[in-house]
Design an enzyme around this catalytic site. Structure first.
Site, PDB file in Angstrom:
ATOM      1  N   ASP A  56      46.384  41.414  42.846  1.00 23.07           N
ATOM      2  CA  ASP A  56      47.315  41.169  41.753  1.00 23.07           C
ATOM      3  C   ASP A  56      48.627  41.906  41.995  1.00 23.07           C
ATOM      4  O   ASP A  56      48.639  42.967  42.635  1.00 23.07           O
ATOM      5  CB  ASP A  56      46.724  41.627  40.418  1.00 23.07           C
ATOM      6  CG  ASP A  56      45.588  40.738  39.937  1.00 23.07           C
ATOM      7  OD1 ASP A  56      45.550  39.555  40.324  1.00 23.07           O
ATOM      8  OD2 ASP A  56      44.743  41.239  39.171  1.00 23.07           O
ATOM      9  N   TYR A  84      37.397  49.564  45.306  1.00 22.96           N
ATOM     10  CA  TYR A  84      38.610  49.821  44.517  1.00 22.96           C
ATOM     11  C   TYR A  84      38.494  51.164  43.806  1.00 22.96           C
ATOM     12  O   TYR A  84      37.403  51.592  43.431  1.00 22.96           O
ATOM     13  CB  TYR A  84      38.793  48.746  43.439  1.00 22.96           C
ATOM     14  CG  TYR A  84      38.979  47.346  43.952  1.00 22.96           C
ATOM     15  CD1 TYR A  84      40.247  46.827  44.214  1.00 22.96           C
ATOM     16  CD2 TYR A  84      37.873  46.516  44.161  1.00 22.96           C
ATOM     17  CE1 TYR A  84      40.409  45.528  44.673  1.00 22.96           C
ATOM     18  CE2 TYR A  84      38.031  45.215  44.630  1.00 22.96           C
ATOM     19  CZ  TYR A  84      39.301  44.734  44.882  1.00 22.96           C
ATOM     20  OH  TYR A  84      39.460  43.449  45.337  1.00 22.96           O
ATOM     21  N   ASP A  98      45.592  43.666  31.734  1.00 22.61           N
ATOM     22  CA  ASP A  98      46.287  44.737  32.452  1.00 22.61           C
ATOM     23  C   ASP A  98      47.659  44.936  31.817  1.00 22.61           C
ATOM     24  O   ASP A  98      47.894  44.511  30.679  1.00 22.61           O
ATOM     25  CB  ASP A  98      46.381  44.434  33.958  1.00 22.61           C
ATOM     26  CG  ASP A  98      47.229  43.209  34.288  1.00 22.61           C
ATOM     27  OD1 ASP A  98      47.826  42.601  33.367  1.00 22.61           O
ATOM     28  OD2 ASP A  98      47.304  42.848  35.478  1.00 22.61           O
ATOM     29  N   ARG A 190      39.888  43.333  36.535  1.00 26.18           N
ATOM     30  CA  ARG A 190      40.457  43.240  35.180  1.00 26.18           C
ATOM     31  C   ARG A 190      39.423  42.732  34.182  1.00 26.18           C
ATOM     32  O   ARG A 190      39.309  43.245  33.072  1.00 26.18           O
ATOM     33  CB  ARG A 190      41.673  42.311  35.178  1.00 26.18           C
ATOM     34  CG  ARG A 190      42.935  42.912  35.743  1.00 26.18           C
ATOM     35  CD  ARG A 190      44.091  41.956  35.596  1.00 26.18           C
ATOM     36  NE  ARG A 190      44.040  40.848  36.512  1.00 26.18           N
ATOM     37  CZ  ARG A 190      44.534  39.633  36.262  1.00 26.18           C
ATOM     38  NH1 ARG A 190      45.078  39.367  35.094  1.00 26.18           N
ATOM     39  NH2 ARG A 190      44.478  38.684  37.163  1.00 26.18           N
TER      40      ARG A 190
END
Length: 243
Positions: A56, A84, A98, A190
């Site tokens: 993203d 991550y 987000d 997300r």
């Protein structure tokens, strides 16, 4: 990440035969921005350039770029598990899950304990199903979801099966919670964070995300994009001067 003293030692690239480039994607760049920047830096060569796994725009970290004949291997690299690290904010939600969109709901968090937070992680371990965010690059009838979302169009989202092998909480300083996640291809962090908030009868959105690993490739071995681009432009100028 590659140190400044190390980035000068670039290998002798052969982009036509195929190169695998590890890039630390800058904040607010799309994955396609990075591909385009590298492709333009390789001109006048007309080479295929692609990435193995979208990040993203508001995420940073490891982006695998393939050139030339190696673009045929993109699906293989893309299928690898990902790692991550990031930060979620508890007590609020946003439509995009987000910071791309504004907060639309807020919740009290004073009653939430560390024990509840750690226990909630267990709900999202193993094989799970999740909906992709409405603000995502997933295509429905040939159109990206984020395009429809920005136009205010309603879209029927379909669940997808993913695997989360690690969901570790590394810091709790409410409303912020830091985490580390290892997951399969196609996992939307997300969505995971949004669902995490719901599982606490609360809300949560993603405020920071970095991809630290893809398969056996690590962020610490990645090039800084400006340094790589500067090197490619220097090579192009040298080739012009020598021709």
């Amino acid at each position: 990440m590659v140190k400044e003293t190390e980035i000068q030692n670039f290998p002798d690239f052969n982009f036509a035969e195929g190169e695998l480039l590890l890039i630390d994607k800058p904040y607010q760049w799309t994955s396609f921005d990075v591909v385009g920047k590298i492709r333009n830096s390789l001109k006048p060569q007309k080479l295929k350039v692609g990435h193995a796994g979208t990040l993203d725009p508001l995420a940073t970290g490891l982006l695998i770029i393939c050139t030339g004949k190696l673009t045929k291997q993109i699906d293989t690299y893309q299928a690898e598990e990902k790692e991550y690290t990031g930060t979620m904010v508890l007590g609020a939600t946003t439509p995009s899950f987000d910071l791309e969109t504004e907060i639309d709901q807020t919740f009290e968090t004073a009653h939430i304990t560390s024990e509840q937070i750690y226990a909630t992680c267990n709900q999202f371990m193993g094989n799970i199903e999740q909906y992709p965010p409405a603000h995502s690059a997933v295509k429905v009838n040939g159109e990206r979801l984020y395009v429809k979302a920005r136009l205010g169009e309603e879209v029927e989202l379909k669940k997808r099966a993913v695997t989360v092998s690690t969901f570790e909480i590394t810091r709790i300083a409410l409303p912020e919670i830091d985490f580390r996640i290892i997951c399969s291809k196609g996992t939307y962090i997300r969505s995971l964070i949004s669902d995490f908030g719901k599982a606490l009868n609360n809300g949560a959105y993603l405020s920071k995300l970095t991809r630290t690993r893809s398969g056996n490739f690590k962020l610490e071995n990645a090039y800084q994009l400006p340094d790589l681009i500067a090197h490619l432009r220097k090579l192009r100028e040298e080739q012009k001067a020598g021709s």
